[in-house]
Scaffold this active site. Structure first.
Site, PDB file in Angstrom:
ATOM      1  N   ASP A   2      36.354  44.723  34.523  1.00  0.00           N
ATOM      2  CA  ASP A   2      35.226  45.126  33.687  1.00  0.00           C
ATOM      3  C   ASP A   2      34.183  45.764  34.594  1.00  0.00           C
ATOM      4  OD1 ASP A   2      36.177  44.049  31.181  1.00  0.00           O
ATOM      5  OD2 ASP A   2      35.767  42.063  32.009  1.00  0.00           O
ATOM      6  N   SER A   8      35.599  38.543  34.994  1.00  0.00           N
ATOM      7  CA  SER A   8      36.414  37.709  35.882  1.00  0.00           C
ATOM      8  C   SER A   8      36.472  38.256  37.302  1.00  0.00           C
ATOM      9  CB  SER A   8      37.829  37.560  35.310  1.00  0.00           C
ATOM     10  OG  SER A   8      38.470  38.822  35.223  1.00  0.00           O
ATOM     11  N   TYR A  18      42.654  31.625  24.104  1.00  0.00           N
ATOM     12  CA  TYR A  18      41.860  32.517  24.951  1.00  0.00           C
ATOM     13  C   TYR A  18      41.810  33.882  24.279  1.00  0.00           C
ATOM     14  CZ  TYR A  18      40.086  34.537  29.349  1.00  0.00           C
ATOM     15  OH  TYR A  18      39.316  35.143  30.318  1.00  0.00           O
ATOM     16  N   ASP A  48      38.004  48.608  31.966  1.00  0.00           N
ATOM     17  CA  ASP A  48      37.125  48.806  30.810  1.00  0.00           C
ATOM     18  C   ASP A  48      35.745  49.130  31.367  1.00  0.00           C
ATOM     19  OD1 ASP A  48      39.226  48.148  29.206  1.00  0.00           O
ATOM     20  OD2 ASP A  48      38.487  46.171  28.653  1.00  0.00           O
ATOM     21  N   LYS A  61      41.085  28.628  32.639  1.00  0.00           N
ATOM     22  CA  LYS A  61      41.529  29.903  32.048  1.00  0.00           C
ATOM     23  C   LYS A  61      43.042  29.908  31.843  1.00  0.00           C
ATOM     24  CE  LYS A  61      39.974  33.690  33.998  1.00  0.00           C
ATOM     25  NZ  LYS A  61      39.445  34.700  33.067  1.00  0.00           N
TER      26      LYS A  61
END
Length: 629
Positions: free
Chosen positions: A126, A113, A248, A178, A239
């Site tokens: 991420d 995202s 989700y 992450d 989203k």
């Protein structure tokens, strides 16, 4: 692999401006099929897009400039740490020459995202650590992990080395990150490295390929949409809607961020000149009609063959069992929705149909219906009268965090098992986690709820002993094999009727869901748009599945298990059917079971009693039994 069609359009240069299609222009082609419509926005569409953006801002879907700056600073610090670590290890451990060490490189590459530009306030990042060929994954999970421990900004640090995609999780200056690892077959990592180059995958191990795939897919999605800004605004809306509907979650069998992004990208390809408000409406139109398991593809699959497995049901029999395939656009192409089950797909299809009715009204300007109606949360606890309650317990909060992650990753397997039970029509898992109202003195617990809908069978008797015990044993076995099992880790399962939810949930949660049940029913009842009529009014392009709701075929049970349930004598009252709880042999009175029909609308008299918003009478005799260890 699949037939390719040309898409003729001219993309709009600005989200609020339309550009007419010029016949003699040579437009860029997007997608597998021709566009449904090349029409640009009308003033009303632009107005609705402005209203949509304001609604998203009110829901905290955009960061402030200061928050964005903070993220950039964190990523810069992390990037510097990676470079320093690679340089230090190359010189002192790998004993490389000084001339090589100076240019060895290394970098952080974002995906998900954040890379797409649709992250919310407080969202995680991420990231991928890209290292040269002399760095090993073991180095990443040892020396780099220790380096992170030394950073004062790093908290909640943990490594998941044995995961399908190995990851280090942390908070860096309060931002969740992450971070994956990939070692390329290059002696140096240049700053301008283009990860879309398929040749980079040569001679890599599967874990590195999977780690790289997130970045490669994200970059390819952005390349394949006609207008990035309209795509981003529409994706923010979808989203938010998916999260509010409780659909989700990739791990639980719904869609994750990349899957929602690909569905929105496909909508953008079909309506290349539309603004975001129109795209949101068309999104629900297209996917409420889609005939799964017809796959979603953003482009013709690549012919690259480096020996890695790709999604292809003609070659791989296991791919034929996927119920909602959405195929990633970068080699090696994979199904991003492998976890979707029959039940989770059914839940999502119902959500698509309901949202289509609402967006129809929004886009015709029906009084009293706004974007806020679309983003109302699901009234999950008032859709069903029967629930399976899963409880995961551990002795400490740290142990519970690890235990919950493992249990949650296996819940979809339980849902698949329940799908195979011919007596169960739907098993609806809610992604929301709860704490018990009264915690045990020496343990901490997390709770999930699965709503059950039954087939209309008189004198229904359901024995879930075998299924529940198998699930619990599977989770325990996985924990032992991964060396994650700690003393005090437990799973329990209970059958709970709706009126007994007060034992597990705060009254504020139940009252909120009750109001939402009434509000949702009122909105759908006041909608004059005929979903099926509106669908037939639009013709999908050649190669697109035709209209009509996909029929869900229930799979029969793999084996006819012996029924262990004993029916006891019932009182004259119909509300005194019995069941046996996992932890007790004592029978308890049970009100009539539930059978929920999603298409059924509430009458005005039924709306007066919000405590029973599912008006269809259930089977007259539902008996449960299972045992827990």
């Amino acid at each position: 692999m699949w037939n390719t069609y040309s898409l003729h359009h001219t993309s709009s240069g600005n989200i609020l401006q339309s550009k007419p299609v010029v016949q003699n222009e040579q437009p860029k082609t997007f997608g597998m099929t021709s566009a449904i419509s090349l029409a640009g926005p009308k003033p009303f569409d632009i107005q609705k897009t402005t209203e949509l953006e304001e609604t998203l801002k009110a829901h905290g879907c955009f960061e402030s400039d200061d928050e964005m700056k903070h993220r950039l600073e964190v990523l810069s610090k992390l990037n510097d740490l990676v470079k320093d670590w690679i340089r230090d290890l190359s010189e002192n451990v790998k004993k490389l020459p000084a001339s090589v060490v100076e240019n060895v490189g290394g970098k952080i590459h974002t995906f998900g995202s954040y890379r797409l530009g649709v992250h919310n306030k407080g969202a995680d990042i991420d990231a991928l650590c890209i290292a040269p060929r002399h760095m090993d994954r073991s180095d990443y999970f040892t020396s780099f992990f220790e380096l992170l421990k030394e950073q004062s900004e790093v908290t909640e640090l943990r490594a998941v080395e044995e995961a399908f995609v190995p990851v280090i999780k942390m908070k860096f200056s309060c931002i969740e990150i992450d971070m994956l690892f990939a070692r390329l077959a290059l002696k140096e990592i240049p700053e301008d490295l283009d990860l879309r180059d398929d040749n980079l995958l040569k001679n890599l191990d599967p874990k590195c390929v999977r780690s790289l795939n997130g970045c490669r897919v994200t970059d390819e999605i952005l390349r394949l949409v006609p207008n990035k800004e309209t795509f981003r605004l529409a994706l923010r809306a979808i989203k938010l809607w998916a999260k509010r509907q409780g659909i989700y979650s990739n791990v639980l069998g719904y869609l994750g961020g990349v899957s929602w992004a690909m569905l929105v990208a496909r909508t953008c390809q079909l309506y290349p000149n539309a603004v975001a408000a129109t795209l949101v409406h068309k999104f629900f139109l297209v996917f409420s009609k889609w005939e799964w398991p017809q796959p979603i593809l953003l482009k013709q699959p690549d012919n690259t063959d480096l020996g890695f497995p790709v999604w292809d049901p003609r070659v791989n029999p296991s791919d034929r069992s996927h119920v909602m395939p959405i195929i990633t656009p970068a080699y090696p192409q994979q199904n991003s929705t492998f976890n979707v089950t029959i039940s989770t797909r059914t839940v999502m299809q119902e959500a698509f149909r309901n949202a289509l009715a609402l967006t129809e009204d929004i886009m015709i300007g029906r009084p009293g219906i706004t974007w806020e109606n679309l983003f109302e949360p699901s009234s999950f606890f008032f859709k069903y009268r029967h629930f399976v309650v899963l409880l995961a317990s551990a002795l400490t909060q740290d142990n519970l965090l690890e235990w919950v992650g493992l249990v949650e990753s296996k819940i979809r397997i339980l849902i698949q098992t329940l799908d195979k039970n011919s007596l169960i029509k739907l098993a609806h898992i809610s992604p929301e986690q709860f704490e018990p109202l009264e915690s045990e003195k020496d343990s901490v617990t997390t709770i999930w709820f699965i709503g059950l809908e039954f087939e209309k069978t008189e004198n229904l008797s359901i024995d879930l002993t075998f299924d529940i015990q198998n699930f619990i044993e599977l989770v325990h076995m996985s924990a032992v094999q991964q060396q994650k099992f700690k003393e005090g880790m437990k799973i329990d399962a209970k059958h709970v009727r709706r009126k007994e939810l007060v034992k597990y949930l705060p009254m504020s949660v139940l009252q909120r869901h009750k109001k939402l049940a009434v509000s949702s029913s009122t909105s759908l009842n006041s909608s004059t748009g005929d979903i099926h009529h509106s669908q037939s009014a639009t013709t999908l392009p050649s190669g697109t599945p035709p209209g009509g709701d996909a029929k869900i075929r229930k799979r029969s049970s793999d084996a006819s298990l012996p029924t262990l349930t004993t029916k006891r004598e019932r009182n004259d009252s119909a509300s005194n059917d019995v069941f046996v709880t996992p932890n007790s042999s004592e029978s308890q009175p049970m009100a009539n079971g539930t059978d929920h029909q999603s298409e059924r609308r509430l009458s005005s008299s039924e709306l007066k009693d919000a405590s029973t918003p599912a008006p269809i009478e259930p089977p007259s005799n539902v008996v449960f039994k299972w045992n827990s260890k």
